[in-house]
Design an enzyme around this catalytic site. Structure first.
Site, PDB file in Angstrom:
ATOM      1  N   GLY A   1      34.490 -45.259 -66.845  1.00 48.18           N
ATOM      2  CA  GLY A   1      33.464 -44.640 -66.011  1.00 48.18           C
ATOM      3  C   GLY A   1      32.388 -43.899 -66.776  1.00 48.18           C
ATOM      4  O   GLY A   1      32.409 -43.810 -67.976  1.00 48.18           O
ATOM      5  N   SER A   2      31.394 -43.403 -66.092  1.00 45.39           N
ATOM      6  CA  SER A   2      30.326 -42.588 -66.642  1.00 45.39           C
ATOM      7  C   SER A   2      29.072 -42.708 -65.794  1.00 45.39           C
ATOM      8  O   SER A   2      29.114 -42.517 -64.592  1.00 45.39           O
ATOM      9  CB  SER A   2      30.023 -42.954 -68.094  1.00 45.39           C
ATOM     10  OG  SER A   2      29.118 -42.021 -68.620  1.00 45.39           O
TER      11      SER A   2
END
Length: 331
Positions: free
Chosen positions: A286-287
């Site tokens: 994620g990010s």
């Protein structure tokens, strides 16, 4: 003719990769190094014990392996250097093509194996134990399920309507910002910011059929992706694209690491053409992913807070057969 008009009426020449972008996963990592080591052992085994297979794959190989950091014996050797050369095999000659049908990200299979096998073994060991000890198996079994869930890669229905721009990442739409001028776009632009939690699918997809013009890799920090400073200070990979159909609008996709996500993957190379919704990389765990597009004529279809699906959710659209450029977007 203005700079913006020139950008949209003439094709641009792709720029070579920068010196710091020598892998599809430029940030490296422990799993990355282990997989490179395994690749070396595998190539030694193939050359020594499967010479016939090596000759056959060499005859079937297309493109040029020049630029690859190691010998390219079969498609598996391209996993981390597909952006360094043009070598490839036709789908019918790729013995590992079946992996594309797995509902798991190919760029995450090494992590899944390295983390999953010990967890699976511990789960089996605890289940075989006597009495109440078996209950403890729920802990490694849950962790194993989470690891597999993190690296899932579900199929997506990609809309085919002309002018559509699809989301480049799964997650929550946290920003729709008007930019007075973007140097690469060549004029006013709109930036969409997508936040990916660790529970989102992490695969990135192309927003439109486009040709890759330029890539830039920036090493950096790993701030929380919700922190506005993360876009300026975190590790990031910038991708400059040019729509493959007139008026050849430019667009930018940025992959930005986060607090937990530490590895950016981008398998694109300059000059390559990607289809709308095509998988080109991922941010492991994620990010944030950003899409920057020209503001002229843009009709924004999504709204802040929307939950997006990469390659499937329509973020915005352009009028069909529009050749001019201008200022502003409508929500």
């Amino acid at each position: 003719m203005s700079k913006a008009d020139l950008c949209h009426t003439s094709r641009s020449e792709p720029l070579p990769l920068p010196d710091n972008l020598r892998s599809v996963q430029p940030g490296g990592g422990r799993c990355y190094r282990l997989e490179l080591g395994w690749g070396w052992l595998r190539r030694w085994y193939l050359r020594r014990f499967r010479a016939g297979y090596v000759r056959r794959m060499a005859e079937l190989r297309r493109g040029d392996a020049t630029g690859a950091p190691h010998e390219i014996l079969d498609p598996r050797d391209l996993k981390y250097c597909a952006n360094q050369c043009t070598a490839h095999w036709a789908a019918e000659h790729d013995p590992f093509r079946w992996r594309e049908r797995l509902p798991l990200a190919r760029w995450g299979l090494a992590e899944l194996f390295i983390m999953g096998v010990p967890l699976a073994a511990l789960t089996a060991l605890l289940l075989a134990a006597p009495g109440l000890v078996r209950i403890a198996a729920v802990v490694p079994a849950t962790l194993l399920a989470l690891v597999a869930y993190f690296f899932r890669d579900p199929s997506r229905r990609v809309p085919s309507e002309a002018g559509f721009l699809v989301a480049p990442a799964d997650g929550k739409l946290v920003e729709i910002a008007q930019l007075d001028d973007d140097p690469f776009i060549g004029g006013p632009a709109v930036r969409f910011g997508v936040f990916l939690s660790i529970f989102n699918v992490h695969i990135n997809r192309a927003p439109e059929r486009a040709r890759v013009l330029e890539l830039r890799y920036r090493p950096g920090e790993f701030l929380n992706a919700l922190d506005p400073q993360s876009a300026l200070r975190n590790e990031a990979l910038w991708i400059g694209l040019e729509a493959d159909v007139p008026p050849h609008r430019r667009m930018v996709v940025r992959q930005i690491s986060g607090l937990i996500a530490r590895r950016i993957v981008c398998a694109l190379r300059p000059g390559q053409v990607v289809e709308r919704g095509e998988k080109f990389g991922m941010i492991k765990l994620g990010s944030r992913t950003e899409l920057i597009v020209p503001a002229e004529g843009l009709q924004v279809r999504a709204k802040l807070g929307d939950r997006l699906k990469a390659g499937s959710t329509v973020l915005a659209q352009y009028p069909i057969n529009t050749e001019s450029t201008g200022n502003g977007a409508s929500a």
